[in-house]
Design an enzyme around this catalytic site. Structure first.
Site, PDB file in Angstrom:
ATOM      1  N   GLU A 157      27.726  22.823  21.496  1.00  0.00           N
ATOM      2  CA  GLU A 157      28.204  22.605  19.999  1.00  0.00           C
ATOM      3  C   GLU A 157      27.999  21.335  19.657  1.00  0.00           C
ATOM      4  O   GLU A 157      28.866  20.438  20.155  1.00  0.00           O
ATOM      5  CB  GLU A 157      29.572  23.188  20.057  1.00  0.00           C
ATOM      6  CG  GLU A 157      30.111  23.587  18.609  1.00  0.00           C
ATOM      7  CD  GLU A 157      30.494  22.360  17.853  1.00  0.00           C
ATOM      8  OE1 GLU A 157      29.748  21.994  17.338  1.00  0.00           O
ATOM      9  OE2 GLU A 157      31.774  22.118  18.014  1.00  0.00           O
ATOM     10  N   CYS A 182      32.591  17.972  12.811  1.00  0.00           N
ATOM     11  CA  CYS A 182      31.171  18.412  13.276  1.00  0.00           C
ATOM     12  C   CYS A 182      30.704  19.295  11.995  1.00  0.00           C
ATOM     13  O   CYS A 182      29.444  19.128  11.680  1.00  0.00           O
ATOM     14  CB  CYS A 182      30.725  19.049  14.536  1.00  0.00           C
ATOM     15  SG  CYS A 182      32.130  20.507  14.850  1.00  0.00           S
TER      16      CYS A 182
HETATM   17  P1  NAD Z   1      29.205  10.401  22.302  1.00  0.00           P
HETATM   18  O1  NAD Z   1      28.020  11.096  22.238  1.00  0.00           O
HETATM   19  O2  NAD Z   1      29.255   9.062  23.138  1.00  0.00           O
HETATM   20  O3  NAD Z   1      30.223  11.025  23.060  1.00  0.00           O
HETATM   21  C1  NAD Z   1      30.658  12.384  22.324  1.00  0.00           C
HETATM   22  C2  NAD Z   1      31.586  12.939  23.406  1.00  0.00           C
HETATM   23  O4  NAD Z   1      30.572  13.153  24.570  1.00  0.00           O
HETATM   24  C3  NAD Z   1      32.680  12.137  24.025  1.00  0.00           C
HETATM   25  O5  NAD Z   1      33.676  13.007  24.382  1.00  0.00           O
HETATM   26  C4  NAD Z   1      32.035  11.845  25.503  1.00  0.00           C
HETATM   27  O6  NAD Z   1      33.077  11.680  26.469  1.00  0.00           O
HETATM   28  C5  NAD Z   1      31.119  12.830  25.844  1.00  0.00           C
HETATM   29  N1  NAD Z   1      30.005  12.367  26.656  1.00  0.00           N
HETATM   30  C6  NAD Z   1      29.269  11.177  26.309  1.00  0.00           C
HETATM   31  N2  NAD Z   1      28.299  11.037  27.228  1.00  0.00           N
HETATM   32  C7  NAD Z   1      28.473  12.104  28.212  1.00  0.00           C
HETATM   33  C8  NAD Z   1      27.768  12.633  29.192  1.00  0.00           C
HETATM   34  N3  NAD Z   1      26.724  12.031  29.714  1.00  0.00           N
HETATM   35  N4  NAD Z   1      28.158  13.638  30.052  1.00  0.00           N
HETATM   36  C9  NAD Z   1      29.384  14.277  29.477  1.00  0.00           C
HETATM   37  N5  NAD Z   1      29.993  14.163  28.358  1.00  0.00           N
HETATM   38  C10 NAD Z   1      29.697  13.047  27.663  1.00  0.00           C
HETATM   39  O7  NAD Z   1      29.524   9.767  20.899  1.00  0.00           O
HETATM   40  P2  NAD Z   1      30.959   9.081  20.490  1.00  0.00           P
HETATM   41  O8  NAD Z   1      30.625   7.716  19.938  1.00  0.00           O
HETATM   42  O9  NAD Z   1      32.112   9.522  21.070  1.00  0.00           O
HETATM   43  O10 NAD Z   1      30.841  10.216  19.045  1.00  0.00           O
HETATM   44  C11 NAD Z   1      29.930  10.084  18.124  1.00  0.00           C
HETATM   45  C12 NAD Z   1      29.061  10.936  17.899  1.00  0.00           C
HETATM   46  O11 NAD Z   1      29.469  12.299  18.785  1.00  0.00           O
HETATM   47  C13 NAD Z   1      29.108  11.504  16.525  1.00  0.00           C
HETATM   48  O12 NAD Z   1      28.034  11.312  15.892  1.00  0.00           O
HETATM   49  C14 NAD Z   1      28.989  13.107  16.718  1.00  0.00           C
HETATM   50  O13 NAD Z   1      27.581  13.659  16.606  1.00  0.00           O
HETATM   51  C15 NAD Z   1      29.298  13.491  17.965  1.00  0.00           C
HETATM   52  N6  NAD Z   1      30.396  14.189  18.186  1.00  0.00           N
HETATM   53  C16 NAD Z   1      30.312  15.339  17.667  1.00  0.00           C
HETATM   54  C17 NAD Z   1      31.481  16.331  18.143  1.00  0.00           C
HETATM   55  C18 NAD Z   1      31.407  17.701  17.753  1.00  0.00           C
HETATM   56  O14 NAD Z   1      32.475  18.378  17.260  1.00  0.00           O
HETATM   57  N7  NAD Z   1      30.312  18.397  17.848  1.00  0.00           N
HETATM   58  C19 NAD Z   1      32.703  16.010  18.470  1.00  0.00           C
HETATM   59  C20 NAD Z   1      32.590  14.363  18.782  1.00  0.00           C
HETATM   60  C21 NAD Z   1      31.665  13.394  18.665  1.00  0.00           C
END
Ligand code: NAD
Length: 475
Positions: free
Chosen positions: A249, A283
């Site tokens: 998701e 999202c």
């Molecule tokens: P990010 O991609 O760094 O992190 C998002 C989430 O993924 C965090 O909870 C992080 O702990 C986890 N994550 C990151 N790298 C990972 C890995 N290698 N393995 C497992 N988990 C990992 O981004 P961010 O700066 O925290 O958030 C910004 C972006 O994340 C937003 O632009 C949005 O697109 C996305 N986001 C989407 C949702 C959603 O509901 N789909 C929720 C939160 C963030």
């Protein structure tokens, strides 16, 4: 206010706080450290895998009636503990207490739905050409490695746990390190409701190292991730090495089409409330507003008025209507997108800069006349920024809405029944709201198409995604 709780790793029923590497948890409203979080070592992860392997065998053999009782009790405990959990979530994530309270209720609803739906995991019987019978059954896929983000610190863990446990799987969950206590509260409710300890683990750590470790293990049979498209693609490649099933998701950049026959008042009220919920860090947040020429100026003005009337502040203060962003890195992200839009000729109708104080505040923002080339028209802002432009006719609107690789949520407002039908079919999205922004719920599939991911959470499809199909033929 309730004190912020101690943080720990929860592995095989043990609370692990020991001599571990740690990361700081900050309160988004002040930017100050409120706790330090122990991070799992490789040995901790191996213990969690061992427990999940054992837990799976225990839980799949547990009669569905008993599984259902545990999930229903979990829902009741969450409701009982609503105020405490909501205050914790607001403190560590920033959202208002009212939003966090609603989130606890959503989480309880997910457990209740899974408790009921788990009893309806049916197979079928075939009469083969030979006259013999064969049966097709659904079985739990196995131990699931789940990764939940920080934007819904209670409900994201609840979604991951409820479907997996309803299906009979064990789970190792890595919640976001920014908002750990909410996830631990959900896990606590599960154990207090009678879940055998080996069935659900919570670990924190360096996200990349941790996910590589779990995904590489032969114990894990499915990956469930909610987060950004880029991380989703990376995890899908890791999952491919073990041919592991995946549910993703990912991000969205939801278009909103407002036709000139729409109920303007309703469209403004619903979309503005939805846009600034959780400071836009949702999202399915409505973001790219395409408004038909004749009503464009009126829509922009009415929407900006709603946006500008928000009380920005600490989510724990009952007077606050929009809290801070969840982490400091979202502020430069907003700054870059707004400045880039300005440079491309967009008009900042309201907001457009940081809020007061040391917290991670960004003002509710409306950008009008934003050209297609601006970055914010192409990248998900994941913040309190609404982006507006005009469209001419139906085809123009659909072309613009479907232009991006995202396909999570999409919305349309129109007074025409014919157009409502046509727009619902034409929008490329996993969830479409017509004259509404309410597209989620425990009973309805939540998930995207295109680069927004695959598979669903919630609804019967959420449980289905944690099951595999087996055909048993007897001679
Ligand atoms: P990010 O991609 O760094 O992190 C998002 C989430 O993924 C965090 O909870 C992080 O702990 C986890 N994550 C990151 N790298 C990972 C890995 N290698 N393995 C497992 N988990 C990992 O981004 P961010 O700066 O925290 O958030 C910004 C972006 O994340 C937003 O632009 C949005 O697109 C996305 N986001 C989407 C949702 C959603 O509901 N789909 C929720 C939160 C963030």
């Amino acid at each position: 206010m309730n004190p912020y709780p101690d943080l720990y790793l929860a592995i095989d029923g043990e609370v692990i706080r020991g001599d571990h590497d740690r990361s700081a948890v900050l309160a988004p409203a002040t930017g100050k450290e409120i706790a330090s979080l122990p991070l799992a070592s490789a040995a901790d992860l191996d213990r969690a895998l061992d427990a999940a392997d054992r837990g799976f065998r225990i839980w799949r053999a547990t009669p569905v009636e008993e599984r259902s009782v545990v999930l229903r009790r979990t829902a009741a405990l969450l409701r009982e503990r609503k105020d405490i959990i909501a205050a914790i979530a607001s403190h560590e994530q920033g959202k208002t207490v009212a939003e966090a309270s609603a989130e606890v209720m959503m989480a309880a609803g997910s457990f209740e739905w899974a408790a009921e739906e788990a009893r309806r995991i049916y197979g079928r019987m075939l009469v083969r050409p030979s006259g013999r019978r064969s049966i097709v059954t659904k079985e739990p896929v196995g131990p699931i490695a789940a990764f939940a983000p920080w934007n819904f610190p209670i409900d994201n863990p609840a979604r991951k746990f409820s479907a997996a446990l309803g299906a009979g799987c064990s789970v190792i969950l890595k919640p976001a390190e920014e908002s750990p206590a909410s996830a631990l509260a959900v896990h606590r409710a599960l154990l207090d409701a009678g879940l055998p300890a080996a069935v659900a683990q919570i670990v924190f750590g360096d996200p990349d190292k941790l996910s590589r470790h779990l995904i590489a293990s032969p114990v894990i049979r499915q990956i469930s991730f909610t987060g950004s498209v880029s991380v989703g693609k990376h995890l899908m490649k890791l999952a491919a090495d073990g041919m592991k099933r995946t549910t993703f998701e990912l991000g969205g950049h939801a278009p909103v089409l407002v036709f000139d026959d729409a109920d303007l008042e309703k469209a403004v009220t619903m979309t503005a409330a939805s846009k600034y919920r959780n400071a836009g860090q949702v999202c399915i947040s409505p973001t790219r507003f395409y408004v038909q020429d004749a009503i464009y100026e009126r829509f922009v003005e009415a929407f900006a008025q709603k946006a500008g009337s928000h009380v920005l502040g600490d989510g724990l203060d009952p007077a606050t209507t929009m809290g801070p962003m969840a982490n400091a890195r979202r502020l430069p992200a907003m700054e870059r997108l707004v400045e880039d839009a300005r440079a491309h000729g967009a008009r900042v109708v309201t907001g457009g800069s940081r809020g007061d104080g040391d917290g991670f505040f960004w003002q509710p923002t409306v950008l009008a006349d934003v050209p297609m080339q601006a970055a914010v028209m192409n990248e998900e802002p994941f913040g309190p920024v609404a982006v507006m432009t005009r469209f001419r006719d139906f085809d123009d609107a659909i072309t613009q809405a479907n232009r991006l690789p995202y396909g999570l949520a999409a919305y349309a407002f129109t007074g025409s029944a014919d157009r409502a039908l046509a727009v619902g079919e034409a929008l490329e999205a996993g969830m479409v709201g017509i004259n509404t922004t309410m597209v989620a719920g425990a009973d309805t599939p939540f998930g995207g198409v295109k680069e927004s991911g695959h598979g669903s959470e919630e609804g019967p499809e959420g449980i289905e995604s944690c099951l595999v199909t087996k055909a048993i033929h007897q001679g």
